[in-house]
Design a protein around this motif. Structure first.
Motif: not given
Ligand SMILES: NC(=O)c1ccc[n+]([C@@H]2O[C@H](COP(=O)([O-])OP(=O)(O)OC[C@H]3O[C@@H](n4cnc5c(N)ncnc54)[C@H](OP(=O)(O)O)[C@@H]3O)[C@@H](O)[C@H]2O)c1
Length: 339
Positions: A115, A313, A316
């Motif tokens: 990530f 992102l 997430a």
């Protein structure tokens, strides 16, 4: 030691990444700017295009079962403050001991902290990305398909014509286990909740069982059971198996908080010594060679990643909350950087 050539792409001094200091819920995840990872001789640096979300990442986020804190850090994931295992992206640096991958290769596999815009990964845990997949599709393959491969192929030893039950067929591991067992010529029965039975059928299952309505053990006997969810008792598994059948104990989120249900696997192994049936788990291996086998089936169109959707992102944590709520069909991806 990083092996630099004149064509090595420039890696910036900082990158965008999710970081986590303490174990807990998805609220502990924050977007930050941190230094990109350095790589060892047996690693490559991947510019992450997409990452995959899986149950293993949930375990590392929550620090449960507690036994894993002994390895990753007592109060927080000290060893891996950036979450994410599954990665798909482009190689931007190659360790001195790596010959299998070159700069610019499109790869997928298991990394330390996907990530993030850059992730370090051991070359032995990567494979070349199938050309027909997007990065998001590729990112949801590695962890789950490797576990499915080891459950169905290595441990279950599924053969043509066998009757195979996959418990948890609509999830990350199960969506691959179902397709792999079908590709090996088995007649597959997939277990899932009502809303996901259509997905399980689309993966090739000949029969489906809605675990909210029906007891799958009434549908036996099965030659092989890939037991991924629900933590069924060993006696229930045995009831659904043929006298010489095999149950592969792969997962289950209802195990005890300390070991995550290892006791059931150990009891199964012990019991197998005294009965004709085999009740066994396996120690998961992060092997790029297994991923390459799955990649061949993907290239042939036999296996298709069940990608629910992807999130940026910055979202997430939202993706993780959907996983925790049991809403994901197959798997979700995190788009990190445009390809
Ligand atoms: N041994 C290994 O190498 C390995 C590797 C990866 C994962 N795992 C473990 O395997 C397990 C599953 O992982 P995953 O990534 O596939 O999780 P997942 O994506 O969350 O999928 C869970 C699956 O379980 C089903 N399910 C939930 N409750 C059930 C019940 N009571 N009875 C039957 N099925 C039920 C779900 O069906 P619905 O969504 O339709 O409700 C879904 O198909 C986890 O425990 C994980 O830690 C083990």
């Amino acid at each position: 030691m990083q092996h630099l050539t004149p064509t090595t792409p420039v890696v910036p001094e900082t990158m965008r990444a999710i970081t986590q200091q303490r174990y807990g819920s998805a609220d502990t995840w924050h977007v930050a700017r941190i230094a990109p990872p350095t790589i060892a001789d047996d690693e490559v640096l991947v510019r992450t295009h997409a990452a995959g979300l899986d149950r293993g990442t949930w375990h590392l986020m929550t620090g449960k079962p507690y036994a894993l804190r002994l390895v990753f850090g007592l109060r927080g994931p000290r060893k891996n403050p950036t979450p994410g295992l599954d990665v798909a992206g482009t190689v931007v640096a190659v360790g001195a001991g790596v010959s299998a991958f070159s700069l610019g290769d499109e790869v997928f596999g298991i990394s330390k902290g996907s990530f993030a815009e850059y992730a370090a990964a051991k070359a032995s845990k990567l494979a070349h990305k199938p050309a027909g997949l997007t990065f998001e599709q590729a990112a949801v393959v590695p962890v789950s398909s490797m576990a499915a491969w080891q459950a169905v192929h290595d441990t279950g030893r599924v053969e043509p014509g066998q009757r195979v039950l996959v418990i948890g067929a609509s999830g990350g591991v199960g969506s691959y286990a179902t397709q792999l067992a079908v590709s090996f010529g088995a007649e597959v029965t997939g277990v899932a909740s009502t809303a996901k039975l259509d997905l399980v059928r689309s993966l090739g299952a000949a029969h489906v069982v809605d675990y909210t309505q029906e007891d799958w053990s009434d549908r036996g006997p099965f030659d092989v059971i890939i037991d991924i969810a629900g933590n069924p008792s060993l006696s229930r598994l045995r009831r659904a198996l043929t006298p010489t059948g095999t149950a592969v104990l792969t997962g289950g989120e209802e195990g005890d908080q300390l070991t995550g249900g290892m006791g059931r696997q150990l009891r199964g192994l012990l019991l197998s010594r005294f009965v004709g049936q085999r009740l066994t788990g396996f120690i998961p291996k992060e092997r790029g060679s297994d991923l390459a086998q799955v990649a061949r089936l993907i290239d042939a169109g036999t296996v298709v990643p069940a990608l629910d959707r992807s999130y940026p992102l910055t979202e997430a944590a939202t993706a993780m909350r959907r996983l925790e709520a049991g809403e994901v069909r197959g798997k979700v991806a995190i788009t990190v950087a445009a390809a």
